[in-house]
Design a protein around this motif. Structure first.
Motif, PDB file in Angstrom:
ATOM      1  N   HIS A 177       0.808  -1.214   0.000  1.00 45.64           N
ATOM      2  CA  HIS A 177       0.000   0.000   0.000  1.00 45.64           C
ATOM      3  C   HIS A 177       0.846   1.271   0.000  1.00 45.64           C
ATOM      4  N   ASN A 178       2.141   1.138   0.297  1.00 45.35           N
ATOM      5  CA  ASN A 178       3.041   2.291   0.248  1.00 45.35           C
ATOM      6  C   ASN A 178       3.874   2.335  -1.027  1.00 45.35           C
ATOM      7  N   PHE A 179       3.777   1.276  -1.834  1.00 39.43           N
ATOM      8  CA  PHE A 179       4.717   1.130  -2.933  1.00 39.43           C
ATOM      9  C   PHE A 179       4.648   2.286  -3.932  1.00 39.43           C
ATOM     10  N   ARG A 180       3.451   2.659  -4.347  1.00 38.74           N
ATOM     11  CA  ARG A 180       3.335   3.693  -5.385  1.00 38.74           C
ATOM     12  C   ARG A 180       4.006   4.987  -4.954  1.00 38.74           C
ATOM     13  N   ASP A 181       3.722   5.431  -3.727  1.00 41.11           N
ATOM     14  CA  ASP A 181       4.292   6.683  -3.245  1.00 41.11           C
ATOM     15  C   ASP A 181       5.813   6.589  -3.123  1.00 41.11           C
ATOM     16  N   GLU A 182       6.303   5.463  -2.610  1.00 42.59           N
ATOM     17  CA  GLU A 182       7.750   5.322  -2.441  1.00 42.59           C
ATOM     18  C   GLU A 182       8.453   5.207  -3.787  1.00 42.59           C
ATOM     19  N   TYR A 183       7.851   4.475  -4.685  1.00 40.16           N
ATOM     20  CA  TYR A 183       8.429   4.269  -6.016  1.00 40.16           C
ATOM     21  C   TYR A 183       8.537   5.596  -6.771  1.00 40.16           C
ATOM     22  N   LEU A 184       7.427   6.332  -6.843  1.00 38.57           N
ATOM     23  CA  LEU A 184       7.426   7.599  -7.573  1.00 38.57           C
ATOM     24  C   LEU A 184       8.231   8.666  -6.838  1.00 38.57           C
ATOM     25  N   GLY A 185       8.235   8.593  -5.509  1.00 36.32           N
ATOM     26  CA  GLY A 185       9.031   9.540  -4.740  1.00 36.32           C
ATOM     27  C   GLY A 185      10.517   9.371  -5.005  1.00 36.32           C
ATOM     28  N   ALA A 186      10.967   8.122  -5.105  1.00 36.30           N
ATOM     29  CA  ALA A 186      12.382   7.854  -5.378  1.00 36.30           C
ATOM     30  C   ALA A 186      12.765   8.335  -6.771  1.00 36.30           C
ATOM     31  N   VAL A 187      11.877   8.101  -7.744  1.00 36.34           N
ATOM     32  CA  VAL A 187      12.127   8.577  -9.112  1.00 36.34           C
ATOM     33  C   VAL A 187      12.220  10.104  -9.130  1.00 36.34           C
ATOM     34  N   SER A 188      11.276  10.759  -8.458  1.00 33.60           N
ATOM     35  CA  SER A 188      11.245  12.219  -8.444  1.00 33.60           C
ATOM     36  C   SER A 188      12.489  12.792  -7.781  1.00 33.60           C
ATOM     37  N   ALA A 189      12.895  12.200  -6.662  1.00 36.60           N
ATOM     38  CA  ALA A 189      14.075  12.682  -5.955  1.00 36.60           C
ATOM     39  C   ALA A 189      15.334  12.539  -6.807  1.00 36.60           C
ATOM     40  N   MET A 190      15.380  11.520  -7.648  1.00 38.01           N
ATOM     41  CA  MET A 190      16.527  11.303  -8.518  1.00 38.01           C
ATOM     42  C   MET A 190      16.573  12.328  -9.653  1.00 38.01           C
ATOM     43  N   LEU A 191      15.411  12.767 -10.096  1.00 35.26           N
ATOM     44  CA  LEU A 191      15.340  13.743 -11.181  1.00 35.26           C
ATOM     45  C   LEU A 191      15.616  15.169 -10.710  1.00 35.26           C
ATOM     46  N   LEU A 192      15.210  15.492  -9.496  1.00 34.40           N
ATOM     47  CA  LEU A 192      15.238  16.880  -9.019  1.00 34.40           C
ATOM     48  C   LEU A 192      16.580  17.590  -9.186  1.00 34.40           C
ATOM     49  N   PRO A 193      17.707  16.968  -8.843  1.00 35.22           N
ATOM     50  CA  PRO A 193      18.978  17.707  -8.941  1.00 35.22           C
ATOM     51  C   PRO A 193      19.332  18.152 -10.360  1.00 35.22           C
ATOM     52  N   TRP A 194      18.684  17.563 -11.359  1.00 30.27           N
ATOM     53  CA  TRP A 194      19.031  17.842 -12.742  1.00 30.27           C
ATOM     54  C   TRP A 194      18.026  18.765 -13.435  1.00 30.27           C
ATOM     55  N   LEU A 195      16.985  19.177 -12.726  1.00 30.56           N
ATOM     56  CA  LEU A 195      15.986  20.054 -13.319  1.00 30.56           C
ATOM     57  C   LEU A 195      16.422  21.514 -13.232  1.00 30.56           C
ATOM     58  N   HIS A 196      16.087  22.283 -14.258  1.00 28.17           N
ATOM     59  CA  HIS A 196      16.333  23.724 -14.200  1.00 28.17           C
ATOM     60  C   HIS A 196      15.467  24.342 -13.108  1.00 28.17           C
TER      61      HIS A 196
END
Length: 211
Positions: A177-196
């Motif tokens: 029940h936590n998987f979706r939030d954790e999965y997408l949260g990890a993806v988002s956190a990985m992208l953030l440092p590279w966004l303008h």
């Protein structure tokens, strides 16, 4: 599984029926519970016919995976290339896993046991990485990503993170029940440092990663 051009409608209907039965068995019984004889009965074909089409259980399950991947590609046609397309891909995968955790477990078992040259590695890792690179290239062209980003490394890291999250789910370290939030949260956190900077705040608000 992609439709084969030189098959008759009757043959295609049979293939679709077999793959649907495969998905249902995997979802209900998991990888270990699937066997070719029961699948033949469920799909209303002979065991000999099933083996003529697919040499093994793993080959059959891989064909069902290809069918699922085609569904993902079709669903993404309505998203423009770039960040929207990339995040929609991960959202679709997360939803499939939450709805069919045994299917995800079967894919993980097959993938982690496979040799590097095995077809399932190409389908689930190489193709995924290559499709992510396309979205990242669009994002960089649109100046959503900073110019110094190594696209191949970021795509590789996102792919690896995706399967690491699935492994943690399989081993019980992430609750379903936590998987979706954790999965997408990890993806988002990985992208953030590279966004303008112009995109970062909007992305944080959309994904809930607001400081």
């Amino acid at each position: 599984m992609n439709r084969v051009r030189d098959v008759t409608p009757r043959q295609q209907e049979r293939r679709d029926r077999i793959l649907e039965c495969t998905r249902l068995q995997v979802a209900r019984l998991g990888y270990e519970g699937v066997n070719m004889r029961d699948l033949a009965i469920a799909a209303n074909v002979s065991t000999a016919t099933l083996y003529n089409l697919y040499n093994s259980k793993d080959e059959l399950i891989l064909a069902a995976v290809q069918d699922l991947l085609q569904n993902i590609r079709e669903s993404l046609r309505y998203h423009p290339p770039g960040l929207s397309h990339l995040m929609a891909r991960f959202e679709f995968i997360a939803d499939v896993i939450v709805d069919n955790p045994r299917y995800a477990d079967a894919m993980g078992r097959m993938l982690f046991a496979a040799e590097p040259s095995a077809p399932i590695v190409g389908k689930l890792i190489t193709e995924s990485r290559d499709q992510i690179i396309v979205d990242l290239e669009t994002m960089r062209a649109e100046k959503d990503l900073i110019s110094s980003v190594d696209l191949e490394k970021l795509a590789r890291d996102l792919t690896a993170n995706s399967w690491a999250s699935i492994l943690m789910l399989m081993k019980g370290f992430i609750a379903l029940h936590n998987f979706r939030d954790e999965y997408l949260g990890a993806v988002s956190a990985m992208l953030l440092p590279w966004l303008h900077d112009s995109l970062e705040q909007r992305f944080r608000e959309k994904t809930g990663l607001i400081r």
